[in-house]
Design a protein around this motif. Sequence first.
Motif, mmCIF file in Angstrom:
data_model
loop_
_atom_site.group_PDB
_atom_site.id
_atom_site.type_symbol
_atom_site.label_atom_id
_atom_site.label_comp_id
_atom_site.label_asym_id
_atom_site.label_seq_id
_atom_site.Cartn_x
_atom_site.Cartn_y
_atom_site.Cartn_z
ATOM 1 N N ARG A 57 0.992 -1.093 -0.011
ATOM 2 C CA ARG A 57 -0.232 -0.095 0.060
ATOM 3 C C ARG A 57 0.842 1.125 0.029
ATOM 4 O O ARG A 57 1.748 1.381 0.853
ATOM 5 N N ALA A 58 0.827 2.015 -0.921
ATOM 6 C CA ALA A 58 1.909 2.894 -1.503
ATOM 7 C C ALA A 58 1.981 4.155 -0.049
ATOM 8 O O ALA A 58 3.132 4.243 0.177
ATOM 9 N N ALA A 59 1.040 4.438 0.670
ATOM 10 C CA ALA A 59 0.734 5.296 1.662
ATOM 11 C C ALA A 59 1.633 4.898 2.841
ATOM 12 O O ALA A 59 2.257 5.870 3.722
ATOM 13 N N HIS A 84 -3.260 -7.128 3.632
ATOM 14 C CA HIS A 84 -3.656 -6.349 4.679
ATOM 15 C C HIS A 84 -2.718 -5.450 5.037
ATOM 16 O O HIS A 84 -1.430 -5.365 4.974
ATOM 17 N N SER A 85 -3.242 -4.248 5.758
ATOM 18 C CA SER A 85 -2.464 -3.034 6.280
ATOM 19 C C SER A 85 -1.273 -3.355 7.027
ATOM 20 O O SER A 85 -1.632 -4.318 7.740
ATOM 21 N N ALA A 101 -3.346 -3.812 -2.758
ATOM 22 C CA ALA A 101 -2.260 -3.047 -2.966
ATOM 23 C C ALA A 101 -2.226 -2.219 -4.102
ATOM 24 O O ALA A 101 -3.174 -2.363 -4.997
ATOM 25 N N ASP A 102 -1.537 -0.997 -4.091
ATOM 26 C CA ASP A 102 -1.521 0.050 -5.256
ATOM 27 C C ASP A 102 -0.235 0.312 -5.628
ATOM 28 O O ASP A 102 -0.099 1.214 -6.449
ATOM 29 N N GLY A 126 0.426 3.382 -7.735
ATOM 30 C CA GLY A 126 0.039 2.893 -9.116
ATOM 31 C C GLY A 126 1.540 2.443 -9.719
ATOM 32 O O GLY A 126 1.552 1.784 -11.018
ATOM 33 N N ALA A 127 2.572 2.797 -9.089
ATOM 34 C CA ALA A 127 4.062 2.276 -9.699
ATOM 35 C C ALA A 127 4.062 0.975 -10.042
ATOM 36 O O ALA A 127 3.644 -0.055 -9.083
ATOM 37 N N HIS A 128 4.477 0.627 -11.232
ATOM 38 C CA HIS A 128 4.990 -0.890 -11.672
ATOM 39 C C HIS A 128 3.712 -1.828 -11.832
ATOM 40 O O HIS A 128 3.902 -2.940 -11.308
ATOM 41 N N ILE A 129 2.556 -1.395 -11.623
ATOM 42 C CA ILE A 129 1.299 -2.147 -11.998
ATOM 43 C C ILE A 129 0.673 -1.990 -13.407
ATOM 44 O O ILE A 129 0.490 -0.823 -13.816
ATOM 45 N N ARG A 130 0.627 -3.111 -13.992
ATOM 46 C CA ARG A 130 0.067 -3.077 -15.567
ATOM 47 C C ARG A 130 -1.445 -3.173 -15.179
ATOM 48 O O ARG A 130 -1.797 -4.157 -14.523
ATOM 49 N N ARG A 131 -2.329 -2.377 -15.722
ATOM 50 C CA ARG A 131 -3.799 -2.209 -15.455
ATOM 51 C C ARG A 131 -4.370 -3.199 -16.620
ATOM 52 O O ARG A 131 -4.105 -3.036 -17.698
ATOM 53 N N ALA A 132 -5.409 -3.914 -15.904
ATOM 54 C CA ALA A 132 -6.213 -4.907 -17.010
ATOM 55 C C ALA A 132 -6.782 -3.845 -17.947
ATOM 56 O O ALA A 132 -7.184 -2.697 -17.723
ATOM 57 N N GLY A 133 -6.684 -4.332 -19.258
ATOM 58 C CA GLY A 133 -7.310 -3.480 -20.237
ATOM 59 C C GLY A 133 -6.694 -2.279 -20.693
ATOM 60 O O GLY A 133 -7.245 -1.732 -21.807
ATOM 61 N N GLU A 134 -5.470 -1.945 -20.276
ATOM 62 C CA GLU A 134 -4.915 -0.767 -20.674
ATOM 63 C C GLU A 134 -4.246 -0.722 -22.179
ATOM 64 O O GLU A 134 -4.095 -0.037 -22.920
#
Length: 395
Positions: A57-59, A84-85, A101-102, A126-134
Amino acid sequence: MRPVDEHVAHAVSLMAPVDLDEVALAEAFGRVLARTVTARYDSPRFDNSAMDGYAVRAAEVTVGTRMRVAADIPAGSGEPPALHSGTCARIMTGAPVPHGADAVIPVEHTDAATAEVTFYQSAVTGAHIRRAGEDARAGDAVVAAGQLLGAWQLSAAASAGHATVAVRRRPVVAVLATGDELVDPGMEPGPGQIVDSNSTLLSMLVTAVGGVPVVLPRCPDRPGAVAAALAGVDADLIVTAGGASVGAYDPVKADLAGHGVEFFAVAMQPGKPQGLGTVNGIPIACLPGNPVSVAVTFHVVVGPMLRALLGAVEPKVLAAPAAEGWKCPAGRAQFVPAVVESDGSVRPATGGGSRSHLVASLAAGRVLAVVPAEVEQVYAGDTVGIMTSILENMG
Ligand code: AMP
Ligand code: MG
Protein backbone atom coordinates in the motif's frame (compact mmCIF):
# COMPACT_ATOMS: atom_id res chain seq x y z
CA MET A 1 -0.61 8.76 -73.02
CA ARG A 2 -2.70 7.30 -70.24
CA PRO A 3 -2.04 8.59 -66.68
CA VAL A 4 -0.74 5.90 -64.29
CA ASP A 5 -3.60 6.43 -61.79
CA GLU A 6 -6.19 5.86 -64.49
CA HIS A 7 -4.42 2.69 -65.65
CA VAL A 8 -4.17 1.30 -62.11
CA ALA A 9 -7.84 2.11 -61.41
CA HIS A 10 -8.80 0.23 -64.61
CA ALA A 11 -6.61 -2.72 -63.55
CA VAL A 12 -8.17 -2.90 -60.08
CA SER A 13 -11.71 -2.62 -61.53
CA LEU A 14 -11.16 -6.00 -63.22
CA MET A 15 -10.75 -7.77 -59.86
CA ALA A 16 -13.12 -9.13 -57.17
CA PRO A 17 -11.91 -10.58 -53.84
CA VAL A 18 -11.36 -14.35 -53.63
CA ASP A 19 -13.07 -16.41 -50.88
CA LEU A 20 -12.05 -16.92 -47.26
CA ASP A 21 -10.12 -19.68 -45.51
CA GLU A 22 -10.08 -20.17 -41.71
CA VAL A 23 -6.50 -21.24 -40.91
CA ALA A 24 -4.33 -21.93 -37.87
CA LEU A 25 -2.06 -19.05 -36.84
CA ALA A 26 1.00 -21.00 -37.99
CA GLU A 27 -0.44 -21.14 -41.51
CA ALA A 28 -1.43 -17.48 -41.64
CA PHE A 29 2.03 -15.93 -41.89
CA GLY A 30 2.33 -13.71 -45.00
CA ARG A 31 -1.40 -13.92 -45.75
CA VAL A 32 -4.04 -11.21 -45.72
CA LEU A 33 -6.54 -11.02 -42.86
CA ALA A 34 -10.12 -11.26 -44.16
CA ARG A 35 -12.06 -10.60 -40.92
CA THR A 36 -10.99 -8.16 -38.24
CA VAL A 37 -9.61 -9.90 -35.14
CA THR A 38 -11.23 -8.67 -31.91
CA ALA A 39 -9.94 -9.24 -28.39
CA ARG A 40 -11.74 -12.05 -26.54
CA TYR A 41 -10.61 -10.63 -23.21
CA ASP A 42 -8.94 -7.58 -21.73
CA SER A 43 -5.20 -7.16 -22.34
CA PRO A 44 -3.66 -7.39 -19.79
CA ARG A 45 -6.25 -9.85 -18.54
CA PHE A 46 -5.80 -8.74 -14.91
CA ASP A 47 -3.85 -6.13 -12.91
CA ASN A 48 -0.34 -7.55 -12.66
CA SER A 49 3.13 -6.59 -11.58
CA ALA A 50 5.54 -5.03 -14.09
CA MET A 51 8.56 -5.89 -11.90
CA ASP A 52 9.93 -8.52 -9.56
CA GLY A 53 9.48 -6.86 -6.15
CA TYR A 54 6.97 -6.27 -3.36
CA ALA A 55 3.29 -5.32 -3.62
CA VAL A 56 2.48 -2.65 -1.04
CA ARG A 57 0.00 0.00 0.00
CA ALA A 58 1.86 3.06 -1.29
CA ALA A 59 0.90 5.29 1.63
CA GLU A 60 2.55 2.86 4.10
CA VAL A 61 6.05 2.80 2.60
CA THR A 62 8.82 5.35 2.75
CA VAL A 63 12.63 5.09 2.73
CA GLY A 64 13.69 2.74 5.56
CA THR A 65 10.26 1.17 6.22
CA ARG A 66 10.50 -2.45 7.49
CA MET A 67 7.51 -4.65 6.84
CA ARG A 68 6.37 -8.26 7.25
CA VAL A 69 6.14 -10.24 3.98
CA ALA A 70 2.71 -11.86 4.30
CA ALA A 71 2.57 -13.73 0.99
CA ASP A 72 4.63 -14.87 -1.96
CA ILE A 73 3.00 -14.43 -5.38
CA PRO A 74 4.78 -16.08 -8.33
CA ALA A 75 3.60 -15.63 -11.96
CA GLY A 76 0.77 -18.06 -12.70
CA SER A 77 -0.71 -17.74 -9.19
CA GLY A 78 -4.47 -17.80 -8.92
CA GLU A 79 -6.27 -14.95 -7.14
CA PRO A 80 -3.85 -14.00 -4.29
CA PRO A 81 -5.07 -13.22 -0.76
CA ALA A 82 -5.97 -9.56 -0.14
CA LEU A 83 -3.12 -7.46 1.23
CA HIS A 84 -3.70 -6.39 4.85
CA SER A 85 -2.57 -3.03 6.15
CA GLY A 86 0.97 -3.08 7.51
CA THR A 87 2.07 -6.04 5.38
CA CYS A 88 3.46 -6.53 1.89
CA ALA A 89 3.64 -9.45 -0.55
CA ARG A 90 6.64 -10.61 -2.54
CA ILE A 91 5.51 -10.59 -6.19
CA MET A 92 7.04 -11.61 -9.51
CA THR A 93 6.66 -9.95 -12.93
CA GLY A 94 3.30 -10.88 -14.49
CA ALA A 95 1.79 -12.16 -11.22
CA PRO A 96 -1.66 -10.85 -10.17
CA VAL A 97 -1.55 -7.84 -7.83
CA PRO A 98 -3.39 -8.62 -4.58
CA HIS A 99 -6.53 -6.68 -3.69
CA GLY A 100 -5.55 -3.73 -1.49
CA ALA A 101 -2.09 -3.21 -3.02
CA ASP A 102 -1.63 -0.09 -5.14
CA ALA A 103 2.11 -0.09 -5.92
CA VAL A 104 5.02 -2.43 -6.49
CA ILE A 105 8.52 -1.66 -5.22
CA PRO A 106 11.21 -3.32 -7.37
CA VAL A 107 13.40 -5.83 -5.51
CA GLU A 108 16.46 -3.74 -6.47
CA HIS A 109 15.22 -1.05 -4.03
CA THR A 110 14.94 -3.43 -1.05
CA ASP A 111 17.13 -5.81 0.92
CA ALA A 112 15.30 -8.67 -0.90
CA ALA A 113 14.41 -10.40 2.39
CA THR A 114 11.59 -12.98 2.43
CA ALA A 115 10.27 -12.75 6.01
CA GLU A 116 10.67 -9.04 6.85
CA VAL A 117 11.83 -6.68 4.12
CA THR A 118 13.42 -3.22 4.32
CA PHE A 119 12.56 -0.70 1.61
CA TYR A 120 15.18 1.74 0.30
CA GLN A 121 12.62 3.72 -1.73
CA SER A 122 9.22 5.25 -1.04
CA ALA A 123 6.24 4.05 -3.06
CA VAL A 124 4.29 5.99 -5.68
CA THR A 125 0.63 5.05 -6.14
CA GLY A 126 0.19 2.93 -9.25
CA ALA A 127 3.92 2.42 -9.80
CA HIS A 128 4.90 -0.78 -11.65
CA ILE A 129 1.35 -2.09 -11.96
CA ARG A 130 0.05 -3.01 -15.41
CA ARG A 131 -3.67 -2.34 -15.40
CA ALA A 132 -6.23 -4.76 -16.88
CA GLY A 133 -7.41 -3.57 -20.32
CA GLU A 134 -4.82 -0.79 -20.72
CA ASP A 135 -3.65 -2.40 -23.99
CA ALA A 136 -7.03 -3.53 -25.35
CA ARG A 137 -10.53 -4.08 -23.95
CA ALA A 138 -12.51 -7.26 -24.66
CA GLY A 139 -14.27 -6.65 -27.99
CA ASP A 140 -11.73 -4.11 -29.26
CA ALA A 141 -10.39 -4.56 -32.83
CA VAL A 142 -6.81 -5.81 -32.49
CA VAL A 143 -5.83 -6.59 -36.12
CA ALA A 144 -7.83 -4.96 -38.93
CA ALA A 145 -9.10 -6.87 -41.98
CA GLY A 146 -6.91 -6.24 -45.01
CA GLN A 147 -3.65 -6.29 -43.05
CA LEU A 148 -0.79 -8.48 -44.14
CA LEU A 149 -0.15 -10.94 -41.30
CA GLY A 150 3.41 -10.94 -40.03
CA ALA A 151 4.86 -12.06 -36.72
CA TRP A 152 3.66 -8.96 -34.83
CA GLN A 153 0.07 -9.20 -36.04
CA LEU A 154 -0.16 -12.95 -35.39
CA SER A 155 1.22 -12.65 -31.87
CA ALA A 156 -1.44 -10.00 -31.18
CA ALA A 157 -4.14 -12.39 -32.50
CA ALA A 158 -2.81 -15.23 -30.30
CA SER A 159 -2.78 -12.98 -27.25
CA ALA A 160 -6.33 -11.83 -28.05
CA GLY A 161 -7.49 -15.44 -27.62
CA HIS A 162 -7.52 -16.82 -31.17
CA ALA A 163 -5.97 -20.04 -32.51
CA THR A 164 -7.22 -19.44 -36.06
CA VAL A 165 -7.86 -16.42 -38.28
CA ALA A 166 -9.87 -15.84 -41.47
CA VAL A 167 -7.60 -15.14 -44.43
CA ARG A 168 -8.15 -14.87 -48.17
CA ARG A 169 -7.49 -17.92 -50.31
CA ARG A 170 -4.18 -17.53 -52.13
CA PRO A 171 -5.05 -16.42 -55.68
CA VAL A 172 -3.58 -18.47 -58.53
CA VAL A 173 -1.64 -16.33 -60.98
CA ALA A 174 -0.59 -17.73 -64.37
CA VAL A 175 2.67 -16.25 -65.62
CA LEU A 176 3.62 -16.26 -69.31
CA ALA A 177 6.96 -15.07 -70.72
CA THR A 178 7.23 -14.57 -74.47
CA GLY A 179 10.20 -14.33 -76.82
CA ASP A 180 12.09 -16.47 -79.35
CA GLU A 181 15.38 -15.26 -77.87
CA LEU A 182 14.83 -16.82 -74.42
CA VAL A 183 16.44 -19.90 -72.85
CA ASP A 184 15.97 -21.39 -69.37
CA PRO A 185 18.17 -20.30 -66.44
CA GLY A 186 21.26 -22.53 -66.35
CA MET A 187 21.25 -23.12 -70.10
CA GLU A 188 24.11 -21.73 -72.20
CA PRO A 189 22.59 -19.02 -74.45
CA GLY A 190 23.43 -19.46 -78.16
CA PRO A 191 24.06 -16.53 -80.52
CA GLY A 192 21.37 -13.87 -80.06
CA GLN A 193 19.83 -15.70 -77.13
CA ILE A 194 19.38 -14.49 -73.53
CA VAL A 195 18.28 -16.13 -70.30
CA ASP A 196 14.59 -15.81 -69.35
CA SER A 197 14.70 -13.91 -66.05
CA ASN A 198 11.10 -12.65 -66.19
CA SER A 199 9.55 -16.04 -65.39
CA THR A 200 11.56 -16.13 -62.15
CA LEU A 201 10.89 -12.46 -61.41
CA LEU A 202 7.14 -12.72 -61.91
CA SER A 203 6.64 -15.98 -60.04
CA MET A 204 8.63 -14.71 -57.06
CA LEU A 205 6.76 -11.39 -57.03
CA VAL A 206 3.43 -13.25 -57.12
CA THR A 207 4.59 -15.35 -54.15
CA ALA A 208 5.76 -12.25 -52.28
CA VAL A 209 2.36 -10.57 -52.58
CA GLY A 210 0.59 -13.75 -51.42
CA GLY A 211 -0.44 -15.52 -54.63
CA VAL A 212 0.41 -18.93 -56.04
CA PRO A 213 2.31 -18.64 -59.33
CA VAL A 214 1.81 -21.09 -62.17
CA VAL A 215 4.55 -20.59 -64.75
CA LEU A 216 3.22 -21.50 -68.19
CA PRO A 217 5.56 -22.90 -70.86
CA ARG A 218 7.33 -19.99 -72.55
CA CYS A 219 5.66 -18.73 -75.68
CA PRO A 220 7.35 -18.23 -79.07
CA ASP A 221 6.90 -15.04 -81.14
CA ARG A 222 4.44 -16.73 -83.52
CA PRO A 223 0.90 -15.57 -84.34
CA GLY A 224 -1.62 -17.68 -82.47
CA ALA A 225 0.93 -18.94 -79.91
CA VAL A 226 -0.24 -16.70 -77.06
CA ALA A 227 -3.92 -17.43 -77.63
CA ALA A 228 -3.12 -21.16 -77.69
CA ALA A 229 -0.96 -20.91 -74.53
CA LEU A 230 -3.82 -19.24 -72.63
CA ALA A 231 -6.65 -21.41 -74.00
CA GLY A 232 -7.03 -23.90 -71.13
CA VAL A 233 -5.65 -21.77 -68.31
CA ASP A 234 -7.59 -21.70 -65.03
CA ALA A 235 -6.38 -18.87 -62.77
CA ASP A 236 -7.53 -15.79 -60.87
CA LEU A 237 -5.20 -13.58 -62.91
CA ILE A 238 -2.88 -13.92 -65.92
CA VAL A 239 0.30 -11.88 -66.25
CA THR A 240 2.33 -11.83 -69.47
CA ALA A 241 5.75 -10.30 -70.08
CA GLY A 242 7.08 -9.07 -73.40
CA GLY A 243 5.53 -8.92 -76.83
CA ALA A 244 3.18 -6.08 -75.91
CA SER A 245 4.82 -3.22 -77.77
CA VAL A 246 5.04 -2.07 -81.39
CA GLY A 247 7.62 -4.64 -82.58
CA ALA A 248 6.90 -6.53 -85.80
CA TYR A 249 6.82 -9.86 -83.92
CA ASP A 250 5.05 -8.85 -80.69
CA PRO A 251 2.77 -11.87 -80.15
CA VAL A 252 0.80 -10.80 -77.07
CA LYS A 253 -0.52 -7.70 -78.77
CA ALA A 254 -1.04 -9.51 -82.08
CA ASP A 255 -3.17 -12.25 -80.51
CA LEU A 256 -5.05 -10.39 -77.77
CA ALA A 257 -5.64 -6.81 -79.00
CA GLY A 258 -9.33 -6.49 -79.80
CA HIS A 259 -10.01 -9.92 -78.26
CA GLY A 260 -10.80 -8.76 -74.74
CA VAL A 261 -7.54 -6.87 -74.18
CA GLU A 262 -6.81 -3.18 -74.81
CA PHE A 263 -3.28 -1.89 -75.22
CA PHE A 264 -2.19 1.51 -73.90
CA ALA A 265 0.79 3.83 -73.79
CA VAL A 266 0.93 4.42 -70.02
CA ALA A 267 2.59 7.67 -68.90
CA MET A 268 5.31 6.00 -66.88
CA GLN A 269 8.98 5.18 -67.20
CA PRO A 270 9.80 2.39 -67.51
CA GLY A 271 6.72 0.42 -68.52
CA LYS A 272 4.97 2.44 -71.23
CA PRO A 273 3.47 -0.37 -73.38
CA GLN A 274 0.89 -2.35 -71.40
CA GLY A 275 -2.37 -4.20 -71.93
CA LEU A 276 -5.38 -4.89 -69.67
CA GLY A 277 -8.56 -6.88 -70.08
CA THR A 278 -9.88 -10.42 -69.80
CA VAL A 279 -9.11 -13.64 -71.66
CA ASN A 280 -11.68 -16.43 -71.36
CA GLY A 281 -13.19 -14.47 -68.47
CA ILE A 282 -9.90 -14.24 -66.56
CA PRO A 283 -8.39 -10.79 -65.86
CA ILE A 284 -5.08 -10.28 -67.61
CA ALA A 285 -2.24 -7.76 -67.31
CA CYS A 286 0.18 -7.60 -70.23
CA LEU A 287 3.51 -6.15 -69.14
CA PRO A 288 6.49 -5.07 -71.24
CA GLY A 289 9.49 -7.39 -71.67
CA ASN A 290 12.48 -5.53 -70.27
CA PRO A 291 13.20 -6.97 -66.82
CA VAL A 292 13.29 -3.66 -64.95
CA SER A 293 10.02 -2.68 -66.68
CA VAL A 294 8.51 -5.96 -65.50
CA ALA A 295 9.70 -5.36 -61.91
CA VAL A 296 8.28 -1.83 -61.95
CA THR A 297 4.96 -2.51 -63.69
CA PHE A 298 4.37 -5.48 -61.41
CA HIS A 299 4.69 -3.26 -58.33
CA VAL A 300 2.71 -0.38 -59.78
CA VAL A 301 -0.09 -2.26 -61.62
CA VAL A 302 -0.18 -5.98 -60.75
CA GLY A 303 0.46 -5.45 -57.02
CA PRO A 304 -2.81 -3.48 -56.63
CA MET A 305 -4.66 -6.11 -58.74
CA LEU A 306 -3.44 -8.90 -56.47
CA ARG A 307 -4.22 -6.90 -53.35
CA ALA A 308 -7.76 -6.34 -54.72
CA LEU A 309 -8.10 -10.15 -55.03
CA LEU A 310 -6.80 -10.47 -51.48
CA GLY A 311 -8.86 -7.61 -50.04
CA ALA A 312 -5.56 -6.15 -48.85
CA VAL A 313 -4.92 -2.50 -48.02
CA GLU A 314 -2.45 -0.67 -50.25
CA PRO A 315 0.88 0.08 -48.58
CA LYS A 316 1.55 3.79 -47.97
CA VAL A 317 3.87 5.66 -50.31
CA LEU A 318 6.61 7.04 -48.06
CA ALA A 319 9.06 9.87 -48.74
CA ALA A 320 12.86 10.10 -48.69
CA PRO A 321 15.53 12.52 -49.89
CA ALA A 322 17.43 11.72 -53.10
CA ALA A 323 21.11 10.96 -52.44
CA GLU A 324 22.04 12.16 -55.92
CA GLY A 325 20.32 13.83 -58.88
CA TRP A 326 18.94 12.13 -61.98
CA LYS A 327 16.95 13.00 -65.10
CA CYS A 328 13.24 12.22 -65.49
CA PRO A 329 11.22 12.02 -68.70
CA ALA A 330 8.83 14.89 -69.51
CA GLY A 331 5.18 13.95 -68.96
CA ARG A 332 5.76 10.47 -67.53
CA ALA A 333 5.88 9.36 -63.90
CA GLN A 334 9.17 7.67 -63.13
CA PHE A 335 9.67 4.57 -60.96
CA VAL A 336 13.28 3.78 -60.13
CA PRO A 337 14.47 0.67 -58.28
CA ALA A 338 16.58 2.31 -55.61
CA VAL A 339 19.20 1.60 -53.00
CA VAL A 340 18.50 2.92 -49.47
CA GLU A 341 21.56 4.52 -47.85
CA SER A 342 22.16 4.32 -44.09
CA ASP A 343 21.11 7.99 -43.73
CA GLY A 344 17.71 7.13 -45.25
CA SER A 345 18.41 8.76 -48.63
CA VAL A 346 17.93 6.83 -51.89
CA ARG A 347 19.84 6.54 -55.14
CA PRO A 348 18.91 4.67 -58.31
CA ALA A 349 20.00 1.03 -58.41
CA THR A 350 19.46 0.66 -62.13
CA GLY A 351 20.85 3.97 -63.34
CA GLY A 352 17.41 5.59 -63.66
CA GLY A 353 16.16 6.83 -66.99
CA SER A 354 15.37 4.45 -69.79
CA ARG A 355 17.91 1.82 -68.80
CA SER A 356 15.28 -0.78 -68.16
CA HIS A 357 17.40 -3.72 -69.35
CA LEU A 358 19.79 -3.49 -66.36
CA VAL A 359 18.62 -6.68 -64.70
CA ALA A 360 21.90 -7.32 -62.84
CA SER A 361 21.72 -3.89 -61.16
CA LEU A 362 18.17 -4.68 -60.03
CA ALA A 363 19.63 -6.95 -57.35
CA ALA A 364 20.81 -3.94 -55.30
CA GLY A 365 17.35 -2.31 -55.26
CA ARG A 366 15.23 -2.43 -52.11
CA VAL A 367 12.51 0.13 -52.83
CA LEU A 368 10.98 1.98 -55.77
CA ALA A 369 11.63 5.73 -55.88
CA VAL A 370 8.65 7.54 -57.43
CA VAL A 371 8.89 10.87 -59.26
CA PRO A 372 5.69 12.58 -60.51
CA ALA A 373 5.11 13.12 -64.24
CA GLU A 374 5.68 16.89 -64.10
CA VAL A 375 9.21 16.65 -62.65
CA GLU A 376 12.00 16.61 -65.26
CA GLN A 377 15.04 16.60 -63.00
CA VAL A 378 15.60 15.30 -59.48
CA TYR A 379 18.32 17.19 -57.57
CA ALA A 380 20.25 15.73 -54.64
CA GLY A 381 18.23 16.43 -51.48
CA ASP A 382 14.85 16.61 -53.27
CA THR A 383 12.10 14.55 -51.66
CA VAL A 384 10.95 11.58 -53.74
CA GLY A 385 8.17 9.05 -53.08
CA ILE A 386 9.13 5.61 -51.84
CA MET A 387 7.16 2.43 -52.50
CA THR A 388 8.23 -0.23 -50.02
CA SER A 389 5.80 -2.99 -50.95
CA ILE A 390 8.82 -5.11 -51.85
CA LEU A 391 9.87 -5.06 -48.20
CA GLU A 392 6.40 -5.18 -46.63
CA ASN A 393 5.53 -8.29 -48.52
CA MET A 394 8.34 -10.16 -46.87
CA GLY A 395 5.84 -10.44 -44.00
P1 AMP B 1 9.75 -7.22 -75.91
O1 AMP B 1 8.77 -6.36 -75.20
O2 AMP B 1 9.24 -8.61 -76.13
O3 AMP B 1 10.23 -6.59 -77.18
O4 AMP B 1 11.01 -7.35 -74.99
C1 AMP B 1 11.76 -6.20 -74.62
C2 AMP B 1 13.14 -6.59 -74.15
O5 AMP B 1 13.04 -7.43 -73.02
C3 AMP B 1 13.94 -7.39 -75.16
O6 AMP B 1 15.29 -6.96 -75.08
C4 AMP B 1 13.78 -8.81 -74.69
O7 AMP B 1 14.87 -9.63 -75.09
C5 AMP B 1 13.75 -8.63 -73.20
N1 AMP B 1 12.98 -9.73 -72.60
C6 AMP B 1 11.74 -10.09 -72.99
N2 AMP B 1 11.32 -11.13 -72.25
C7 AMP B 1 12.31 -11.43 -71.39
C8 AMP B 1 12.47 -12.40 -70.37
N3 AMP B 1 11.50 -13.29 -70.11
N4 AMP B 1 13.61 -12.42 -69.67
C9 AMP B 1 14.58 -11.51 -69.93
N5 AMP B 1 14.50 -10.56 -70.86
C10 AMP B 1 13.38 -10.51 -71.61
MG1 MG C 1 9.75 -10.06 -77.27
